[in-house]
Design a protein around this motif. Structure first.
Motif, mmCIF file in Angstrom:
data_model
loop_
_atom_site.group_PDB
_atom_site.id
_atom_site.type_symbol
_atom_site.label_atom_id
_atom_site.label_comp_id
_atom_site.label_asym_id
_atom_site.label_seq_id
_atom_site.Cartn_x
_atom_site.Cartn_y
_atom_site.Cartn_z
ATOM 1 N N ALA A 1 -0.289 -0.446 -7.756
ATOM 2 C CA ALA A 1 1.086 0.018 -7.926
ATOM 3 C C ALA A 1 1.523 -0.069 -9.384
ATOM 4 O O ALA A 1 2.148 0.857 -9.927
ATOM 5 N N VAL A 2 1.188 -1.184 -10.055
ATOM 6 C CA VAL A 2 1.552 -1.346 -11.471
ATOM 7 C C VAL A 2 0.840 -0.304 -12.325
ATOM 8 O O VAL A 2 1.443 0.325 -13.218
ATOM 9 N N LEU A 3 -0.439 -0.087 -12.075
ATOM 10 C CA LEU A 3 -1.199 0.899 -12.841
ATOM 11 C C LEU A 3 -0.644 2.304 -12.634
ATOM 12 O O LEU A 3 -0.503 3.085 -13.595
ATOM 13 N N ALA B 1 -6.577 -8.341 -0.852
ATOM 14 C CA ALA B 1 -6.228 -6.944 -0.596
ATOM 15 C C ALA B 1 -4.825 -6.630 -1.109
ATOM 16 O O ALA B 1 -4.596 -5.611 -1.783
ATOM 17 N N GLN B 2 -3.877 -7.511 -0.827
ATOM 18 C CA GLN B 2 -2.501 -7.264 -1.275
ATOM 19 C C GLN B 2 -2.403 -7.323 -2.807
ATOM 20 O O GLN B 2 -1.645 -6.555 -3.413
ATOM 21 N N ARG C 1 -9.460 -5.187 6.655
ATOM 22 C CA ARG C 1 -10.143 -5.169 5.366
ATOM 23 C C ARG C 1 -9.267 -4.552 4.269
ATOM 24 O O ARG C 1 -9.319 -4.984 3.118
ATOM 25 N N CYS C 2 -8.464 -3.556 4.637
ATOM 26 C CA CYS C 2 -7.678 -2.833 3.630
ATOM 27 C C CYS C 2 -6.327 -3.474 3.334
ATOM 28 O O CYS C 2 -5.794 -3.302 2.227
ATOM 29 N N LEU C 3 -5.766 -4.182 4.309
ATOM 30 C CA LEU C 3 -4.387 -4.643 4.166
ATOM 31 C C LEU C 3 -4.212 -6.151 4.194
ATOM 32 O O LEU C 3 -3.254 -6.668 3.600
ATOM 33 N N PRO D 1 0.803 -1.222 0.000
ATOM 34 C CA PRO D 1 0.000 0.000 0.000
ATOM 35 C C PRO D 1 0.839 1.277 0.000
ATOM 36 O O PRO D 1 0.522 2.231 -0.703
ATOM 37 N N GLY D 2 1.926 1.277 0.777
ATOM 38 C CA GLY D 2 2.784 2.465 0.793
ATOM 39 C C GLY D 2 3.402 2.736 -0.570
ATOM 40 O O GLY D 2 3.463 3.880 -1.025
ATOM 41 N N LEU D 3 3.845 1.674 -1.249
ATOM 42 C CA LEU D 3 4.418 1.837 -2.581
ATOM 43 C C LEU D 3 3.362 2.300 -3.575
ATOM 44 O O LEU D 3 3.608 3.199 -4.395
#
Length: 295
Positions: A274-276, A266-267, A259-261, A205-207
């Protein structure tokens, strides 16, 4: 110097031996005393000295002495490989710029030490959820604080160099991620789990958020993109926790982070984001040469 009443004079052989240094010391001293009173012998000895390459030999000896002293007291020049690494390090540190100094580093340390202080100093069980909520926006804020005319006094000069534009942004982003990712992940490992996701769950998520803010900055500028992406993440994870009833704010935060991580779904979603974002950033790379992306 004289013999009886007849004056003594230096012969040509004696003058030559004096000139080339083969005359014994006592005879040389006697000749020198005689030269103080005899102009003819002085001219003969002077001519013998001029016929020998003595000045060149003296200069060569002086040069060798100086070079020897330099070799003994001056460090040897670095090898080409050492010069290459030194040049690379200097360029890397210059390019990293505010990403490795200024207010951002103390901010990262404050987040890490604050989480440890809450866990072990104030016995707060939800220290890891709080860290996981803040950690993804730390590199986003770090990029904003290291790039742009408001963050770097030399930004316009740096951006005008061949290494400016997107390359400069990515260099400083790498410096930000290189510090924040290991430090905050290690801090998460030192905190009690408290039902929160793993300490490394925030990395993707940070990336993704960092790349998304960079891609958006090509449209609205660096500061606005940081506010939208970082603020959006904080709203998603903190608002449900703050609106939880019955004093279950920390428990609600842990559930929202789950739920988010947590989990492959989720990952995987964060990896796709990140790719997009990276693809959008590559497509808009020319935007970083425009003044609007430098704000």
């Amino acid at each position: 110097m004289s013999t009886g009443t007849d004056p003594w004079h230096a012969s040509g052989d004696l003058a030559a031996r004096y000139a080339d240094g083969t005359l014994p010391e006592a005879d040389a001293w006697s000749l020198e005393k005689h030269l103080e009173r005899c102009g003819g012998c002085a001219e003969r000895v002077s001519a013998a000295v001029r016929r020998l390459p003595v000045p060149g030999l003296v200069l060569a000896g002086v040069r060798e002495t100086v070079l020897k002293d330099v070799r003994e007291h001056v460090p040897a020049p670095p090898s080409p490989r050492a010069r290459l690494w030194s040049s690379f390090l200097a360029r890397a540190l210059w390019a990293a710029g505010p990403a490795v100094r200024g207010a951002w580093l103390p901010t990262v340390l404050l987040v890490a030490l604050g989480a440890l202080g809450l866990a072990y100093g104030a016995d707060v069980e939800g220290a890891r959820p709080l860290l996981l909520a803040l950690a993804p926006v730390v590199p986003v804020a770090g990029v904003a604080l290291s790039y742009g005319q408001y963050a770097d006094p030399l930004h316009e000069i740096a951006a005008a160099t061949p290494n400016g534009g997107l390359r400069l942004v990515l260099t400083r982003t790498a410096a930000v991620l290189g510090v924040s990712l290991p430090l905050l992940t290690l801090t998460g490992l030192l905190l009690p789990a408290s039902g929160a996701p793993g300490a490394a769950a925030w990395l993707l998520p940070g990336l993704a958020l960092t790349l998304a803010s960079l891609a958006l900055a090509g449209y609205v500028g660096c500061r606005a993109a940081t506010a939208v992406i970082g603020g959006g993440w904080l709203c998603v994870v903190l608002v449900p926790a703050l609106t939880a009833s019955g004093g279950r704010a920390l428990a609600g935060l842990a559930e929202q982070l789950d739920r988010c991580l947590d989990g492959p779904l989720a990952q995987g979603g964060w990896a796709g984001a990140a790719v997009l974002s990276a693809a959008l950033l590559a497509a808009r790379r020319s935007a970083y040469d425009q003044p609007s992306a430098r704000r």
